[in-house]
Motif scaffolding. Structure first.
Motif, PDB file in Angstrom:
ATOM      1  N   LYS A  85       0.836  -1.211   0.000  1.00 31.60           N
ATOM      2  CA  LYS A  85       0.000   0.000   0.000  1.00 31.60           C
ATOM      3  C   LYS A  85       0.864   1.251   0.000  1.00 31.60           C
ATOM      4  N   GLU A  86       1.987   1.171   0.704  1.00 31.72           N
ATOM      5  CA  GLU A  86       2.885   2.326   0.747  1.00 31.72           C
ATOM      6  C   GLU A  86       3.427   2.653  -0.635  1.00 31.72           C
ATOM      7  N   VAL A  87       3.819   1.606  -1.390  1.00 34.44           N
ATOM      8  CA  VAL A  87       4.342   1.825  -2.744  1.00 34.44           C
ATOM      9  C   VAL A  87       3.257   2.395  -3.653  1.00 34.44           C
ATOM     10  N   LEU A  88       2.052   1.843  -3.561  1.00 37.46           N
ATOM     11  CA  LEU A  88       0.973   2.255  -4.462  1.00 37.46           C
ATOM     12  C   LEU A  88       0.460   3.662  -4.153  1.00 37.46           C
ATOM     13  N   LYS A  89       0.538   4.078  -2.905  1.00 37.45           N
ATOM     14  CA  LYS A  89      -0.032   5.365  -2.512  1.00 37.45           C
ATOM     15  C   LYS A  89       0.992   6.493  -2.421  1.00 37.45           C
ATOM     16  N   MET A  90       2.278   6.173  -2.516  1.00 36.05           N
ATOM     17  CA  MET A  90       3.289   7.221  -2.336  1.00 36.05           C
ATOM     18  C   MET A  90       3.264   8.210  -3.500  1.00 36.05           C
ATOM     19  N   ASP A  91       3.742   9.403  -3.219  1.00 34.61           N
ATOM     20  CA  ASP A  91       3.876  10.451  -4.239  1.00 34.61           C
ATOM     21  C   ASP A  91       5.367  10.688  -4.452  1.00 34.61           C
ATOM     22  N   PRO A  92       5.943  10.059  -5.487  1.00 34.86           N
ATOM     23  CA  PRO A  92       7.395  10.174  -5.697  1.00 34.86           C
ATOM     24  C   PRO A  92       7.887  11.608  -5.796  1.00 34.86           C
ATOM     25  N   LYS A  93       7.050  12.487  -6.346  1.00 37.64           N
ATOM     26  CA  LYS A  93       7.490  13.870  -6.544  1.00 37.64           C
ATOM     27  C   LYS A  93       7.582  14.639  -5.224  1.00 37.64           C
ATOM     28  N   SER A  94       7.058  14.067  -4.175  1.00 36.38           N
ATOM     29  CA  SER A  94       7.140  14.737  -2.872  1.00 36.38           C
ATOM     30  C   SER A  94       8.487  14.513  -2.195  1.00 36.38           C
ATOM     31  N   PHE A  95       9.314  13.631  -2.796  1.00 36.13           N
ATOM     32  CA  PHE A  95      10.634  13.323  -2.230  1.00 36.13           C
ATOM     33  C   PHE A  95      11.706  14.202  -2.865  1.00 36.13           C
ATOM     34  N   SER A  96      12.740  14.501  -2.111  1.00 35.95           N
ATOM     35  CA  SER A  96      13.950  15.065  -2.708  1.00 35.95           C
ATOM     36  C   SER A  96      14.698  13.913  -3.387  1.00 35.95           C
ATOM     37  N   GLN A  97      15.677  14.245  -4.231  1.00 38.20           N
ATOM     38  CA  GLN A  97      16.438  13.198  -4.910  1.00 38.20           C
ATOM     39  C   GLN A  97      17.150  12.291  -3.904  1.00 38.20           C
ATOM     40  N   THR A  98      17.674  12.881  -2.880  1.00 36.20           N
ATOM     41  CA  THR A  98      18.387  12.085  -1.870  1.00 36.20           C
ATOM     42  C   THR A  98      17.422  11.169  -1.131  1.00 36.20           C
ATOM     43  N   ASP A  99      16.272  11.726  -0.740  1.00 35.69           N
ATOM     44  CA  ASP A  99      15.278  10.918  -0.035  1.00 35.69           C
ATOM     45  C   ASP A  99      14.711   9.829  -0.944  1.00 35.69           C
ATOM     46  N   ALA A 100      14.518  10.174  -2.211  1.00 36.39           N
ATOM     47  CA  ALA A 100      14.009   9.202  -3.183  1.00 36.39           C
ATOM     48  C   ALA A 100      15.011   8.056  -3.365  1.00 36.39           C
ATOM     49  N   MET A 101      16.297   8.413  -3.367  1.00 37.38           N
ATOM     50  CA  MET A 101      17.338   7.390  -3.502  1.00 37.38           C
ATOM     51  C   MET A 101      17.262   6.400  -2.341  1.00 37.38           C
ATOM     52  N   HIS A 102      17.221   6.901  -1.128  1.00 32.38           N
ATOM     53  CA  HIS A 102      17.174   6.014   0.035  1.00 32.38           C
ATOM     54  C   HIS A 102      15.859   5.238   0.077  1.00 32.38           C
ATOM     55  N   LYS A 103      14.774   5.901  -0.327  1.00 33.87           N
ATOM     56  CA  LYS A 103      13.483   5.218  -0.336  1.00 33.87           C
ATOM     57  C   LYS A 103      13.483   4.074  -1.329  1.00 33.87           C
ATOM     58  N   PHE A 104      14.069   4.284  -2.496  1.00 33.25           N
ATOM     59  CA  PHE A 104      14.108   3.239  -3.524  1.00 33.25           C
ATOM     60  C   PHE A 104      14.911   2.031  -3.037  1.00 33.25           C
ATOM     61  N   TYR A 105      16.107   2.272  -2.510  1.00 33.16           N
ATOM     62  CA  TYR A 105      16.925   1.164  -2.018  1.00 33.16           C
ATOM     63  C   TYR A 105      16.230   0.438  -0.860  1.00 33.16           C
ATOM     64  N   TRP A 106      15.543   1.209  -0.021  1.00 32.60           N
ATOM     65  CA  TRP A 106      14.850   0.618   1.123  1.00 32.60           C
ATOM     66  C   TRP A 106      13.715  -0.293   0.657  1.00 32.60           C
ATOM     67  N   LEU A 107      12.918   0.158  -0.294  1.00 37.66           N
ATOM     68  CA  LEU A 107      11.784  -0.634  -0.787  1.00 37.66           C
ATOM     69  C   LEU A 107      12.250  -1.931  -1.462  1.00 37.66           C
ATOM     70  N   LEU A 108      13.367  -1.860  -2.203  1.00 36.94           N
ATOM     71  CA  LEU A 108      13.881  -3.067  -2.858  1.00 36.94           C
ATOM     72  C   LEU A 108      14.386  -4.086  -1.839  1.00 36.94           C
ATOM     73  N   SER A 109      14.844  -3.590  -0.708  1.00 33.59           N
ATOM     74  CA  SER A 109      15.510  -4.461   0.264  1.00 33.59           C
ATOM     75  C   SER A 109      14.554  -5.291   1.113  1.00 33.59           C
ATOM     76  N   PHE A 110      13.253  -5.084   0.925  1.00 33.92           N
ATOM     77  CA  PHE A 110      12.267  -5.844   1.699  1.00 33.92           C
ATOM     78  C   PHE A 110      11.310  -6.578   0.754  1.00 33.92           C
ATOM     79  N   PRO A 111      11.775  -7.690   0.161  1.00 25.62           N
ATOM     80  CA  PRO A 111      10.899  -8.458  -0.738  1.00 25.62           C
ATOM     81  C   PRO A 111       9.678  -8.966   0.024  1.00 25.62           C
ATOM     82  N   VAL A 112       8.538  -8.995  -0.648  1.00 30.14           N
ATOM     83  CA  VAL A 112       7.332  -9.543  -0.018  1.00 30.14           C
ATOM     84  C   VAL A 112       7.493 -11.054   0.125  1.00 30.14           C
TER      85      VAL A 112
END
Length: 346
Positions: A114-141
């Motif tokens: 739900k977090e992935v589907l509801k997030m607004d990528p444009k609300s992140f800075s590039q740095t925050d988006a970078m960490h968010k992307f790596y974080w989301l990949l690191s937790f496979p369902v």
């Protein structure tokens, strides 16, 4: 003085005495013989009685065995249907247990989905988006794939490279197994195993030369993956169309094209080339996105969100240990597997 008269009388009686003795001897011998014969007959009768007793015991045992066989037969007849029913019940029981376990994982996974589907990528800075992307990949369902296997790979100095994680859920059934592979180099370990497993494999790489046919079901094309068409490059949608697989289910799409996956992803989403793909396995080469003006992790979060909207979920994540951490102290090369999950759309 010698008495002749008495001697003659005794002499006359001698034959009679001899006859009597002889008679007694004969009668005694006869009695002995009869006794022996009687003893022999008695022994024979006793042996016969023993045999008769053994036969009777054998008959009793046979009768018991026949009764046992009859009972066994009746038991088998009686339990044949219940046995099948029990097997079905046990199978259903364990399937239900597994389903309950998977439901538990899904319930936990749903928070991240739900977090992935509801997030607004444009609300992140590039740095925050970078960490968010790596974080989301690191937790496979954990609630999508039941049987995940590591296949292929070669030892590279300090770690294995080229291995792929594959969900075998569909491949354990009799369903057709169609695989597309882009980026071979000199490592056929993944493709060879999947060929051994009985899958049909279409392998592509413009940088190496190999025969057009390999193994039982591997076809090789000296062709690369791109967003444009040239003599040795083509789009994913065109390649599938030329092979008659536009509407076929691609069980596994392996892509290791040294960074071209980043430019290819928008095209694959736009053309619908991923619509019939069950599993998408890529090595992401992210070093370029860390370089100043080219940094665009906000865009990459949007791509990740589009994949999730197509029902793809990250089921496997493995950093490239051979290359190690790079820019920003992060592993910029990451092996990731997405898998379609129909459960979430129920």
């Amino acid at each position: 003085m010698f008495n002749s008269t008495a001697f003659r009388k005794n002499l006359v009686l001698l034959p009679l005495v001899l006859i009597i003795v002889l008679v007694f001897l004969v009668l005694g011998g006869y009695q002995i013989t009869k006794g022996n014969e009687k003893d022999e007959k008695s022994e024979l009768f006793e042996q016969k009685d023993e045999k008769t007793e053994l036969l009777e015991q054998k008959d009793e045992n046979t009768e018991l065995l026949e009764q046992k066989d009859e009972k066994t037969e009746l038991f088998e007849e009686k339990n044949e249907t219940p046995k099948k029913e029990n097997e079905g019940l046990f199978g259903n029981f364990f399937r239900k247990k597994k389903d309950n376990m998977m439901e538990s994982f899904r319930e936990k996974d749903s928070i991240l989905v739900k977090e992935v589907l509801k997030m607004d990528p444009k609300s992140f800075s590039q740095t925050d988006a970078m960490h968010k992307f790596y974080w989301l990949l690191s937790f496979p369902v954990q609630g999508v794939c039941r049987v995940l296997k590591r296949i292929g790979g070669q030892w590279m100095v300090r770690q294995v490279d080229g291995d792929k994680f594959v969900c075998m859920d569909n491949m354990m059934s009799d369903k057709p197994c169609l695989i597309y592979s882009f980026g071979i180099s000199n490592d056929w370990t993944f493709e060879d195993f999947m060929d051994f497993r009985g899958c049909e494999i279409h392998a592509h790489d413009p940088t190496v030369d190999f025969p057009a046919k390999r193994g039982k079901n591997i076809k090789f094309s000296k062709l690369g993956l791109s967003t444009e068409t040239s003599s040795d490059m083509d789009t994913l949608a065109n390649i599938l169309k030329k092979n008659g697989h536009s509407d076929s289910v691609i069980e596994y799409l392996k892509i290791d094209v040294e960074g071209a996956e980043l430019t290819g992803l928008p095209d694959w989403l736009k053309t619908g080339a991923l619509d019939n793909v069950n599993q998408l396995a890529m090595e992401l080469h992210l070093t370029g996105l860390h370089n100043g003006e080219d940094s665009n992790f906000i865009w990459l979060l949007e791509i990740l969100q589009e994949l999730y909207k197509l029902n793809f979920r990250v089921i496997s994540h493995e950093v490239n240990m051979v290359m190690g951490p790079q820019v920003d102290g992060l592993y910029n090369m990451v092996e990731v597997v997405f898998m379609k999950d129909d459960v979430w759309s129920r």
